[in-house]
Scaffold this motif. Structure first.
Motif, PDB file in Angstrom:
ATOM      1  N   MET A   1       0.857  -1.178   0.000  1.00 32.10           N
ATOM      2  CA  MET A   1       0.000   0.000   0.000  1.00 32.10           C
ATOM      3  C   MET A   1       0.896   1.232   0.000  1.00 32.10           C
ATOM      4  SD  MET A   1      -2.978   1.123   2.720  1.00 32.10           S
ATOM      5  CE  MET A   1      -3.569  -0.532   2.808  1.00 32.10           C
ATOM      6  N   SER A   2       0.589   2.185  -0.851  1.00 37.32           N
ATOM      7  CA  SER A   2       1.416   3.385  -0.927  1.00 37.32           C
ATOM      8  C   SER A   2       1.173   4.284   0.279  1.00 37.32           C
ATOM      9  CB  SER A   2       1.102   4.158  -2.216  1.00 37.32           C
ATOM     10  OG  SER A   2      -0.162   4.771  -2.124  1.00 37.32           O
ATOM     11  N   GLU A   3       2.141   5.154   0.509  1.00 32.12           N
ATOM     12  CA  GLU A   3       2.042   6.062   1.656  1.00 32.12           C
ATOM     13  C   GLU A   3       0.829   6.975   1.517  1.00 32.12           C
ATOM     14  OE1 GLU A   3       4.754   9.516   3.605  1.00 32.12           O
ATOM     15  OE2 GLU A   3       5.767   7.737   2.862  1.00 32.12           O
ATOM     16  N   ASP A   4       0.555   7.454   0.291  1.00 30.67           N
ATOM     17  CA  ASP A   4      -0.582   8.343   0.065  1.00 30.67           C
ATOM     18  C   ASP A   4      -1.897   7.619   0.351  1.00 30.67           C
ATOM     19  OD1 ASP A   4      -1.925  10.715  -0.780  1.00 30.67           O
ATOM     20  OD2 ASP A   4      -2.360   9.703  -2.679  1.00 30.67           O
ATOM     21  N   MET A   5      -1.973   6.370  -0.087  1.00 33.79           N
ATOM     22  CA  MET A   5      -3.190   5.606   0.123  1.00 33.79           C
ATOM     23  C   MET A   5      -3.430   5.337   1.605  1.00 33.79           C
ATOM     24  SD  MET A   5      -4.219   2.248  -1.914  1.00 33.79           S
ATOM     25  CE  MET A   5      -5.893   1.955  -2.334  1.00 33.79           C
ATOM     26  N   SER A   6      -2.387   4.999   2.346  1.00 31.07           N
ATOM     27  CA  SER A   6      -2.562   4.762   3.782  1.00 31.07           C
ATOM     28  C   SER A   6      -2.929   6.057   4.494  1.00 31.07           C
ATOM     29  CB  SER A   6      -1.304   4.137   4.390  1.00 31.07           C
ATOM     30  OG  SER A   6      -0.222   5.032   4.330  1.00 31.07           O
ATOM     31  N   GLY A   7      -2.396   7.192   4.036  1.00 27.30           N
ATOM     32  CA  GLY A   7      -2.762   8.491   4.602  1.00 27.30           C
ATOM     33  C   GLY A   7      -4.227   8.794   4.388  1.00 27.30           C
ATOM     34  N   ASN A   8      -4.746   8.449   3.206  1.00 25.06           N
ATOM     35  CA  ASN A   8      -6.169   8.654   2.921  1.00 25.06           C
ATOM     36  C   ASN A   8      -7.039   7.782   3.814  1.00 25.06           C
ATOM     37  OD1 ASN A   8      -5.808  10.613   0.961  1.00 25.06           O
ATOM     38  ND2 ASN A   8      -5.687   9.118  -0.693  1.00 25.06           N
ATOM     39  N   ILE A   9      -6.587   6.553   4.053  1.00 22.93           N
ATOM     40  CA  ILE A   9      -7.341   5.647   4.926  1.00 22.93           C
ATOM     41  C   ILE A   9      -7.373   6.199   6.349  1.00 22.93           C
ATOM     42  CG2 ILE A   9      -7.316   3.358   5.997  1.00 22.93           C
ATOM     43  CD1 ILE A   9      -6.197   2.319   3.284  1.00 22.93           C
ATOM     44  N   ILE A  10      -6.236   6.699   6.814  1.00 17.87           N
ATOM     45  CA  ILE A  10      -6.176   7.283   8.161  1.00 17.87           C
ATOM     46  C   ILE A  10      -7.070   8.511   8.248  1.00 17.87           C
ATOM     47  CG2 ILE A  10      -4.675   8.481   9.808  1.00 17.87           C
ATOM     48  CD1 ILE A  10      -2.435   6.525   8.862  1.00 17.87           C
ATOM     49  N   ASN A  11      -7.030   9.378   7.228  1.00 16.59           N
ATOM     50  CA  ASN A  11      -7.882  10.572   7.231  1.00 16.59           C
ATOM     51  C   ASN A  11      -9.352  10.194   7.223  1.00 16.59           C
ATOM     52  OD1 ASN A  11      -5.747  12.353   7.303  1.00 16.59           O
ATOM     53  ND2 ASN A  11      -5.672  12.595   5.095  1.00 16.59           N
ATOM     54  N   LYS A  12      -9.717   9.157   6.462  1.00 23.81           N
ATOM     55  CA  LYS A  12     -11.103   8.708   6.415  1.00 23.81           C
ATOM     56  C   LYS A  12     -11.541   8.183   7.781  1.00 23.81           C
ATOM     57  CE  LYS A  12     -14.282   5.676   4.031  1.00 23.81           C
ATOM     58  NZ  LYS A  12     -14.459   4.585   3.090  1.00 23.81           N
ATOM     59  N   LYS A  13     -10.674   7.411   8.438  1.00 26.57           N
ATOM     60  CA  LYS A  13     -10.993   6.886   9.775  1.00 26.57           C
ATOM     61  C   LYS A  13     -11.156   8.030  10.782  1.00 26.57           C
ATOM     62  CE  LYS A  13     -10.736   2.381   9.215  1.00 26.57           C
ATOM     63  NZ  LYS A  13     -11.904   1.543   9.336  1.00 26.57           N
ATOM     64  N   MET A  14     -10.287   9.028  10.708  1.00 26.21           N
ATOM     65  CA  MET A  14     -10.383  10.170  11.625  1.00 26.21           C
ATOM     66  C   MET A  14     -11.674  10.944  11.385  1.00 26.21           C
ATOM     67  SD  MET A  14      -8.057  10.160  13.849  1.00 26.21           S
ATOM     68  CE  MET A  14      -8.410  11.750  14.533  1.00 26.21           C
ATOM     69  N   LEU A  15     -12.054  11.110  10.122  1.00 24.52           N
ATOM     70  CA  LEU A  15     -13.299  11.811   9.808  1.00 24.52           C
ATOM     71  C   LEU A  15     -14.500  11.021  10.333  1.00 24.52           C
ATOM     72  CD1 LEU A  15     -14.600  14.243   8.496  1.00 24.52           C
ATOM     73  CD2 LEU A  15     -14.602  12.992   6.325  1.00 24.52           C
ATOM     74  N   GLU A  16     -14.462   9.696  10.201  1.00 23.56           N
ATOM     75  CA  GLU A  16     -15.536   8.863  10.751  1.00 23.56           C
ATOM     76  C   GLU A  16     -15.611   9.016  12.266  1.00 23.56           C
ATOM     77  OE1 GLU A  16     -14.779   4.872   9.469  1.00 23.56           O
ATOM     78  OE2 GLU A  16     -15.187   5.333   7.368  1.00 23.56           O
ATOM     79  N   TYR A  17     -14.448   9.021  12.920  1.00 22.02           N
ATOM     80  CA  TYR A  17     -14.396   9.210  14.380  1.00 22.02           C
ATOM     81  C   TYR A  17     -14.957  10.583  14.753  1.00 22.02           C
ATOM     82  CZ  TYR A  17     -12.383  10.831  18.738  1.00 22.02           C
ATOM     83  OH  TYR A  17     -12.215  11.400  19.960  1.00 22.02           O
ATOM     84  N   ASP A  18     -14.494  11.629  14.064  1.00 24.72           N
ATOM     85  CA  ASP A  18     -14.963  12.988  14.359  1.00 24.72           C
ATOM     86  C   ASP A  18     -16.479  13.079  14.222  1.00 24.72           C
ATOM     87  OD1 ASP A  18     -12.343  13.726  14.750  1.00 24.72           O
ATOM     88  OD2 ASP A  18     -12.205  14.997  12.962  1.00 24.72           O
ATOM     89  N   ASN A  19     -17.020  12.511  13.152  1.00 30.20           N
ATOM     90  CA  ASN A  19     -18.469  12.559  12.942  1.00 30.20           C
ATOM     91  C   ASN A  19     -19.227  11.778  14.006  1.00 30.20           C
ATOM     92  OD1 ASN A  19     -18.505  14.252  10.675  1.00 30.20           O
ATOM     93  ND2 ASN A  19     -18.038  12.547   9.323  1.00 30.20           N
ATOM     94  N   ALA A  20     -18.683  10.646  14.436  1.00 31.71           N
ATOM     95  CA  ALA A  20     -19.338   9.854  15.488  1.00 31.71           C
ATOM     96  C   ALA A  20     -19.349  10.619  16.815  1.00 31.71           C
ATOM     97  CB  ALA A  20     -18.626   8.514  15.655  1.00 31.71           C
TER      98      ALA A  20
END
Length: 82
Positions: A1-20
């Motif tokens: 997995m590329s660094e950019d792709m893993s960064g996007n996954i982390i950002n998506k998880k953080m956004l899900e956490y923030d919204n929850a």
């Protein structure tokens, strides 16, 4: 997995956490709970003669600050850029 792709996954998880967090504490009951948490863990003194107790109190305080900052970040997204 590329660094950019893993960064996007982390950002998506953080956004899900923030919204929850936002949904949880933006309801009427959530606001009551957050008010209680602020009064009992954020707005009180963390001073103690016992340094371990200070660390414990600061940990409680930091948790509430994290929740409050998450809510503010959703309410005021423009401040994220500052």
């Amino acid at each position: 997995m590329s660094e950019d792709m893993s960064g996007n996954i982390i950002n998506k998880k953080m956004l899900e956490y923030d919204n929850a967090v936002y949904k949880t504490f933006n309801s009427d009951d959530g606001k009551k709970v957050l008010d209680y948490l602020k009064k009992n863990y954020l707005l009180r003194s963390t001073y103690s003669h016992d340094p371990y107790e200070i660390v414990y109190f600061e940990g409680q305080r930091n948790l509430i600050l994290t929740i409050v900052n998450t809510i503010e970040r959703i309410d005021n997204p423009q401040t994220e850029e500052l």
